[in-house]
Every structure is written in C-alpha cells, then in structure tokens.
Design an enzyme around this catalytic site. Structure first.
Site, PDB file in Angstrom:
ATOM      1  N   SER A   1     -35.392  11.657  14.453  1.00 34.02           N
ATOM      2  CA  SER A   1     -35.190  10.359  15.095  1.00 34.02           C
ATOM      3  C   SER A   1     -35.540   9.204  14.159  1.00 34.02           C
ATOM      4  CB  SER A   1     -36.041  10.243  16.355  1.00 34.02           C
ATOM      5  OG  SER A   1     -35.625  11.174  17.333  1.00 34.02           O
TER       6      SER A   1
ATOM      7  N   GLU B   1     -35.016  25.072  20.938  1.00 35.16           N
ATOM      8  CA  GLU B   1     -35.835  24.095  21.643  1.00 35.16           C
ATOM      9  C   GLU B   1     -35.706  24.257  23.153  1.00 35.16           C
ATOM     10  OE1 GLU B   1     -36.494  19.629  20.594  1.00 35.16           O
ATOM     11  OE2 GLU B   1     -34.760  19.734  21.913  1.00 35.16           O
TER      12      GLU B   1
END
Length: 367
Positions: free
Chosen positions: A122, A236
C-alpha cells in the site's frame, strides 16, 4: 501425517510445554517478542515445519496442517493471530517467486522466529487501488534503485526483510509492476511507526530514498508484481482467515463468561455466533479448495466480506452487553473494539469487495 494425528500430537505437546505469554505486558514490543518465542519453539520442536516443503526446511504434508497449528495458537492465545499469520502470506510468496537458494536460506529465519518480515504494498493514495502505485525501481547495472513511499506496513519497525512492489516499466497499470525482496537495514530506508486509534503502533510508513537492491532479489521476472500480488491473496484469505475466526471464537466465549444473559442478549449472542459460524463454514470450504489445488480468485471477496461483518458484529455486541467496558473500564475490549472498526478497510475495503462480487461474480457490470 493426517490432520487428526497431527492435532492430537500437537495438543499433547502444547499441554506439556507452556508457551503462555508473560502476564501484564500487552505492548506491541511484548507481542513481537512472544511471537518470536512461539515460532522458535514450535520450529525447534518440528511443529512449525509441517505443511511446508522440504526445500525450505519443512517436513512436507498438506497445508491444512498449518491451519490446525495456527488455530491452536489462536485458541490458546499464545500469539496475536494477525501477527502470527503473516507467515502464511509471505512464505508462500517467497517459495513461489524467489530463486530456490534464496528461499531455502531465508524462509527458516522467519518460520524459526529469528526474523520478522513485512509487506510493502500500500501507498498513500494507492491502497485498495494497488495498480496505481508510484514507488519506482530503476535498473542500474546488475542492481535496482528504488525510491518511493509505503504506508500501513505491518511490523516494519521490527522487520529484517520486506516483500515490496515497485513500478519498473512505463505501463501505468498492472504490467509495469515488479516485486523485490529487500533488506530493511539497507541505506536509504526510513521507517516511521503510525499511531492508530486503537493505540498500537502496528503499522508504519516506509520511505525509500535511492535504495540499492541486488538484481537477484527480484521476485519472479520483471513485470510479475501484479501476478505475485494476486497469488498472495488466496493465502491471506484462506489460512489467515481461519486463524482469525478461531481468535474471534475465543472473544465470543469471553463475552459469554462476562455477562448474565437475558433473553434479548441471548438473541444478540446468537446472531453474533451465527455470523462467526457462517464465515467459518465459508473459510473451511476455501481451505479445502486450496488444499485440493484449486486456483482461488474473486470468490474470496465473499470470505473477506463475511469476516469483516462478523468481526464488527461481535464487538458491537460486546459493547452493547458490557455497558461502559469499551468506553471506560476495560482496555482489552476497547483495543479490540477499535481495531475491529478497520475490518472493513484492511485487506481490501468492503466497498471494493462488493464491487468485485457484483462485477466479477454476478456479472452486473459497472453501473
């Protein structure tokens, strides 16, 4: 080793070896120290090696064994599940994309509790819209020189390594992104922890100023960064989610123990339990598909929506059933309640996940 035999042996070992965190200190430093201890002792005893390939020091066997191990760690509250589960994202990535010798050298360091790693994806303005990232890597001889900024990087201040995405080509979209495996002590890297509203500096900003990275630390080929990111998501949203749900069940049990349940409250508890049971069933199905070799895709957005919904519903119920605890008297409930507010943001916002479901699963188009 089959799952039942593994679980029975693991439980017996954990009963005989006390890995309980030291009481009183709930700081992030203490959590990271405890995480290292748990990984180290489970690795030395062999339990942490199950489900990983022999090429990286593992003992082989199905990936479901790792899910069982993480479930026991979460249920017994031996380590914070979000921090513990980071191995399920980073290790498969390194195994799949790093040169074999690099993976063989590095993976035991993480699984064995000798190092922490982080994930540099990010950026400011490029969270859920990962394809718009602007951190850039430029080739210089056999090396790469990377400059840019990352944000919301978990445990960056403790990390020895980072799996990082950077733009290596002129293409503004997916094709121009590559992945690298950085040493976090390289010159030019500055880490600044971020204080979030739940009071724990778990996240950090990472600034990269002409950071030189050897050419053999490129993960995959040039331009493979987006593919790596998409391959990372199933891990994930399978094993990591399974661990998280196990942790949330412990919080439901704690809530029940702390309340005298009236009829209205029993209804709220039942609804919270149903939400958790729903996401657990969905996660179980996802685990089975992944273990069976299925390639997971946009359908895991359903898992993400269900988990975020269940987590927030559980802590909303706790706030309602324990008047004043979150606001005034119980720091543990307050911290977890505030953290749950981010459940619809981290790992892909709820709005983005619902758009994925609408467009890619239901074929509803862009309108």
């Amino acid at each position: 080793m089959n799952i039942d035999t593994f679980r029975t042996g693991l439980r017996a070992w954990l009963d005989a070896h006390d890995l309980t965190p030291a009481p009183g200190d709930h700081s992030l430093d203490a959590q990271v120290t405890q995480l290292e201890r748990v990984r180290r002792e489970l690795w030395d005893a062999g339990w942490m090696r199950h489900g990983w390939p022999e090429a990286v020091g593992g003992l082989g066997g199905p990936s479901a064994l790792r899910a069982v191990l993480g479930e026991e760690v979460a249920t017994r509250e031996l380590a914070e599940p979000g921090l513990y589960s980071m191995v399920e994202v980073l290790v498969p990535t390194l195994i799949s994309y790093a040169p074999a010798a690099l993976a063989a050298e590095m993976v035991p360091r993480l699984l064995g509790g000798r190092e922490q790693w982080c994930q540099g994806f990010s950026e400011p303005g490029s969270g859920s819209d990962l394809a718009s990232l602007s951190t850039r890597a430029v080739r210089d001889g056999d090396d790469w020189v990377i400059s840019g900024q990352k944000v919301w990087t978990s445990l960056a201040q403790y990390a020895a390594r980072c799996v990082l995405l950077a733009r290596t080509g002129p293409d503004p979209g997916h094709a121009g992104i590559s992945a690298f495996f950085l040493d976090m002590d390289a010159p030019g890297i500055t880490v600044r922890p971020l204080r979030t509203m739940h009071g724990v500096d778990e996240f950090a900003e990472v600034f990269l100023d002409d950071v030189r990275v050897p050419g053999d630390r490129l993960l995959g080929a040039v331009g493979d960064g987006w593919k790596l990111a998409m391959d990372l998501l199933p891990h994930e949203r399978s094993t990591c989610f399974w661990h998280r749900v196990a942790h949330l069940y412990t919080r439901l049990d704690r809530l029940i123990d702390q309340t005298d349940v009236a009829d209205a409250e029993a209804t709220a508890l039942g609804e919270a339990y149903l939400a958790l049971h729903t996401v657990r069933c969905r996660s179980h199905a996802t685990q089975r598909r992944l273990a069976g070799g299925a390639r997971l895709g946009p359908e895991t957005s359903v898992d993400k929506i269900l988990l975020a919904t269940a987590e927030q519903q559980l802590f909303d119920t706790a706030r309602d059933m324990l008047p004043g605890a979150v606001e005034l008297t119980d720091p543990a409930w307050r911290t977890e309640y505030l953290y749950s507010r981010a459940a619809t943001i981290y790992g892909g916002t709820a709005e983005v996940q619902r758009n994925i479901v609408a467009r890619r699963l239901l074929g509803l188009g862009k309108e």
